[in-house]
Design a protein around this motif. Structure first.
Motif, PDB file in Angstrom:
ATOM      1  N   SER A 210      -1.650   4.115   4.140  1.00  0.00           N
ATOM      2  CA  SER A 210      -3.030   3.840   3.723  1.00  0.00           C
ATOM      3  C   SER A 210      -3.234   4.082   2.234  1.00  0.00           C
ATOM      4  O   SER A 210      -4.360   4.135   1.758  1.00  0.00           O
TER       5      SER A 210
ATOM      6  N   GLU B  20      -5.388   1.717   0.079  1.00  0.00           N
ATOM      7  CA  GLU B  20      -6.836   1.665   0.304  1.00  0.00           C
ATOM      8  C   GLU B  20      -7.544   2.942  -0.138  1.00  0.00           C
ATOM      9  O   GLU B  20      -8.693   2.892  -0.597  1.00  0.00           O
ATOM     10  N   GLU B  21      -6.891   4.081   0.000  1.00  0.00           N
ATOM     11  CA  GLU B  21      -7.535   5.358  -0.284  1.00  0.00           C
ATOM     12  C   GLU B  21      -7.415   5.710  -1.769  1.00  0.00           C
ATOM     13  O   GLU B  21      -6.312   5.852  -2.286  1.00  0.00           O
TER      14      GLU B  21
END
Length: 407
Positions: free
Chosen positions: A371, A374-375
């Motif tokens: 992730s 996105e983070e």
């Protein structure tokens, strides 16, 4: 102390790998022999590539760069100066190369705009007289100390153990499996055992691999960077010609960084630093930008590219791929519990970390998807926080030492 995964090497790729694994819930420790980003990452020119530099010759590398360029502008705005960039054609440069570059960029979706010499000088008044035209591309400037520390601190927030200023003395190899490392933080040697060890030491990867009895051919090359006091440039400049010495100018707040050369070296710690390379930077970069003054040099530093090649005689210097390689030493060398991530560029560190974390998570039987694209990185929403973290870790590297702490 025991951990599931031990990542060795605290540059951008190692810190990014630790962050990725920690975000998946894997117990991970990150070891770095000096300060975070103290190796290649913190001795780079800090150009966040759009991919335009690598076309038309390296389509795959260009695609990787533009994808990660967009990701990093989104997740790490506090580590990036979104300056844009120009590829400039100087009198005597091949105009067909300019056209081929533009066409290749457009084919890959790398946004471009051609500027006449007059239009380019409206944006950069100090362009050299021999500049004939320019191509605008979405290059940017990335500050590698901030970036690496942000990844390390983010990894820590997700449970990782950070061990800077800790040297690996040896790897623990038992019955053909790497079981961890012997480390020393200055207070004496101790064992740090792990289910899997990641070699993210960049140009030093061959030396670490040798501790596990693995032969790995690295082909490091050194390059000089010259930081010069220069106020007023706010756009990255690249020379519109095949890659050569002195074809990049990277703007900082009140300085520019001139780069770079490519000289094959045998030892990434001990190699000749030739002052003639400094003169060459002024000569070549001066063909793009006027007013560069050798009397206003702030600092000079050399970095070492972590290039990988199985045949150094056939592939040397600028001819070696800037792509990255994930080496599974179980399949490759019969040594389990050990992987190496080599090659690549600062721009693609996150993709390198994702590929490594995917592989390692499978090896240690952990689920969870990446992730990190996105983070946002820690500190993105808190002005000044990232430089507080840099100060906490006492990370001081020449690539961006003039920028750290500036308002």
């Amino acid at each position: 102390m025991d951990t599931t995964v031990l990542v060795i090497g605290g540059g951008a790729t190692g810190a990014g790998t630790a962050r990725d694994l920690a975000m998946r819930g894997v117990d991970v420790a990150l070891v770095e022999r000096g300060d975070f980003a103290g190796g290649t990452s913190g001795r780079s020119h800090g150009l966040l590539h759009s991919g335009a530099r690598y076309v038309p010759g390296d389509r795959e590398g260009a695609e990787e760069c533009i994808a990660e360029n967009r990701v990093l502008k989104r997740i790490a705005p506090h580590c990036v100066s979104d300056t844009g960039g120009l590829f400039v054609q100087v009198s005597g440069d091949d105009p067909e190369f300019f056209e081929e570059k533009r066409a290749a960029c457009e084919e890959l979706g790398i946004g471009t705009e051609e500027l006449s010499a007059e239009q380019a000088r409206e944006e950069v008044p100090d362009l050299a007289d021999d500049v004939e035209r320019a191509l605008r591309v979405p290059d940017a400037v990335i500050h590698p100390t901030r970036l690496t520390v942000a990844n390390a601190a983010d990894a820590r927030e997700h449970g990782a153990t950070l061990l800077p200023n800790t040297e690996v003395r040896d790897l623990l190899v038992e019955d053909g499996t790497v079981r961890g490392a012997v480390v020393d933080d200055g207070s004496g040697e101790r064992e740090l055992r792990a289910e899997h060890v990641v070699n993210a030491t960049g140009a030093w990867a061959g030396e670490l691999a040798a501790m596990a009895g693995v032969e790995m051919e690295m082909a490091p090359s050194s390059g000089v960077m010259v930081a010069v006091e220069y106020d007023g440039l706010d756009t990255v400049l690249n020379r519109a010609r095949p890659a050569a010495d002195g074809d990049i100018v990277v703007p900082h707040d009140e300085q520019v960084v001139l780069g770079t050369t490519s000289v094959d070296v045998d030892d990434p710690d001990e190699f000749e630093r030739d002052d003639r390379e400094i003169d060459r930077m002024f000569e070549e970069c001066g063909a793009m930008l006027s007013g560069l003054d050798p009397d206003r040099i702030d600092r000079v530093y050399w970095g070492v590219r972590p290039l990988y090649s199985a045949d150094r005689e056939r592939h040397a210097g600028r001819q070696i791929s800037r792509g990255f390689y994930l080496l599974d030493h179980d399949e490759r060398d019969g040594v389990s519990g050990f992987s190496s991530i080599v090659g690549g560029k600062l721009t693609t560190y996150r993709a390198m970390a994702e590929a490594t974390a995917d592989h390692v998570a499978e090896r240690v039987g952990r689920e969870g998807e990446c992730s990190t694209a996105e983070e946002p990185l820690v500190g993105h929403d808190a002005p000044g926080r990232i430089d507080e973290l840099v100060a906490e870790f006492e990370a001081n590297n020449p690539a961006d030492s003039d920028v750290i702490g500036s308002p």
